[in-house]
Design an enzyme around this catalytic site. Structure first.
Site, PDB file in Angstrom:
ATOM      1  N   GLU A  79     -39.542  24.849   8.360  1.00  0.00           N
ATOM      2  CA  GLU A  79     -40.436  23.930   9.060  1.00  0.00           C
ATOM      3  C   GLU A  79     -41.366  23.282   8.054  1.00  0.00           C
ATOM      4  OE1 GLU A  79     -44.265  22.959  11.259  1.00  0.00           O
ATOM      5  OE2 GLU A  79     -43.896  24.085   9.439  1.00  0.00           O
ATOM      6  N   CYS A 111     -39.140  27.129  14.400  1.00  0.00           N
ATOM      7  CA  CYS A 111     -38.826  28.472  13.899  1.00  0.00           C
ATOM      8  C   CYS A 111     -37.378  28.883  14.175  1.00  0.00           C
ATOM      9  CB  CYS A 111     -39.770  29.495  14.530  1.00  0.00           C
ATOM     10  SG  CYS A 111     -41.478  28.978  14.496  1.00  0.00           S
ATOM     11  N   HIS A 233     -38.064  36.699  17.202  1.00  0.00           N
ATOM     12  CA  HIS A 233     -38.951  35.812  16.457  1.00  0.00           C
ATOM     13  C   HIS A 233     -40.377  36.284  16.742  1.00  0.00           C
ATOM     14  CE1 HIS A 233     -41.341  32.643  15.004  1.00  0.00           C
ATOM     15  NE2 HIS A 233     -41.652  32.159  16.190  1.00  0.00           N
TER      16      HIS A 233
END
Ligand code: CAA
Length: 390
Positions: A79, A111, A233
């Site tokens: 990112e 992400c 995540h």
């Protein structure tokens, strides 16, 4: 034919900020961070560290002893890319002396893109099983100083070698997928810090867990009780706890199974902070490095989420050779070896002007890693090995 991760390793920055420092600066109760969001500290880049230097450092370890001519594809997921046009992976390719007969591409979807790169790597290896793909996920999470996102910054890179000889993890073909066009977290081209609607992003993540799981089951995926572990995540570790509570309700497992499935997957993220694309795989390394048990044959679930938003849920089975590929000692040394800084030094680094005026900007030395970003010269970024890499 089994396909998956042959080797995997992480790198992080040279500096670390304890979240008690952030709590004091924000006038917040330290328990809000330690308990409420489940974070103790966050990695902060030295002036000459970025996603290229972190990615190259992680990749160097998985390339050791490899026949580099077999690596004909390099996928760099981030990112926090360093150029609007050139892939961070091309800079890294030179630093690592990789095969010139290779394709190199940068991937972006907040992400999530590390998982997108991993899945495309698997497809490439399925077509040419004698080839290997280097996947690197590297990010530096940045929010405005003083904002509610500030304690959820962090940085890390994870490198994975994807091949038809997956010594660490064989990845199963079924995936649950879910995409929706929403504005929960994003970063316009003119900003170096993310814009986020925090409470909405938490809800969107949990919705994505649910929808990705339903699609995973509809595609023929396993029942939740068939998983030994689940990695998420982790923008902050409490988000993984919330995610798995949602999944446990959907999948109908009891509280004991739910908690056991998450054990050991949060330890590294708690001290590194959010590493966006890398964070899911930092969770995997936390499990592999921290669990005292022999995990061979254990099934691990993965939930990947990238705001904006794309979710993917998939599974892998730990392979007998995983311990021979362990970089646990190096990971612990990288995490424990970071130099603590105070809020004033962090603030100075955070607020330094971006190199956007077109001038030359050398960077002062600071990294303890093998590669450094020496600065901008003639509009180009200059990278070089350090004495630690020599
Ligand atoms: N002791 C213990 N707990 C406390 C506490 C105390 N003294 N004070 C507050 N808490 C608890 C709160 O009850 C709350 O818990 P619950 O969520 O379980 O209710 C938690 O601490 C956080 O408190 P607040 O909601 O009041 O905190 P906040 O408004 O300052 O913001 C945040 C929290 C929304 C996570 C913010 O840090 C943020 O915006 N972070 C960035 C966005 C983010 O990470 N989103 C996650 C999903 S999006 C994604 O995954 C993509 C990505 O990487 C960004």
């Amino acid at each position: 034919m089994k396909l998956g991760i042959e080797d995997i390793s992480l790198a992080t920055t040279s500096l670390v900020l304890d979240l008690d420092e952030v709590a004091a600066a924000q006038g917040a109760d330290p328990d809000k961070f330690r308990i409420g969001i489940g974070q103790d500290s966050m990695s902060i880049p030295a002036p000459d560290e970025d996603v290229v230097t972190l990615g190259a450092q992680a990749a160097q370890r998985v390339l050791h002893g490899q026949d580099l001519s077999a690596i004909r594809t390099v996928l760099f997921a981030t990112e926090s890319g360093v150029d609007q046009s050139k892939s961070a992976g091309v800079y890294m390719h030179r630093l690592l002396g990789l095969n010139p007969n290779a394709r190199v591409i940068e991937f972006k979807q907040a992400c999530y893109s590390g998982t997108g790169a991993l899945q495309l790597a698997l497809a490439l290896v399925a077509r040419n099983p004698e080839q290997k793909v280097l996947v690197v996920a590297a990010d530096i999470a940045r929010y405005d100083a003083g904002s509610s996102g500030e304690p959820t910054q962090g940085a890390a890179a994870v490198a994975m070698l994807i091949s038809a000889t997956p010594d660490v993890l064989a990845i199963e073909p079924v995936s649950g997928l879910y995409t929706q066009d929403i504005m929960d977290f994003w970063r316009p081209n003119y900003r170096s810090t993310a814009i986020v609607d925090g409470r909405y992003s938490i809800k969107a993540y949990l919705d994505s867990v649910k929808q990705s799981w339903r699609d995973y089951r509809a595609q023929g995926g396993h029942e939740l009780s068939e998983f030994d572990h689940f990695c998420y995540h982790q923008p902050f570790t409490r988000q993984a706890v919330k995610g798995h509570a949602t999944l446990a309700r959907e999948g109908g497992v009891d509280a004991e199974t739910r908690d056991a499935q998450l054990e050991h997957t949060l330890d590294y993220n708690r001290v590194l902070g959010n590493s966006y694309t890398a964070s899911l795989y930092v969770g995997l390394l936390s499990l592999l490095d921290s669990s005292p048990d022999d995990l061979t044959g254990h099934r691990i679930g993965f939930f990947s989420y990238g705001s904006g938003a794309v979710g993917e849920l998939f599974a892998g089975v730990v392979q007998p050779g995983y311990r021979t590929r362990s970089h646990r000692t190096e990971h612990r040394a990288a995490i424990d070896g970071r130099t603590p800084i105070d809020y004033a030094r962090y603030f100075e680094l955070h607020e330094r002007p971006d190199d956007v005026d077109g001038g030359d900007h050398p960077r002062e030395r600071g990294t303890t890693g093998p590669f450094r970003f020496a600065g901008v010269r003639d509009h180009g970024r200059v990278y070089e090995p350090t004495s630690a890499g020599a």
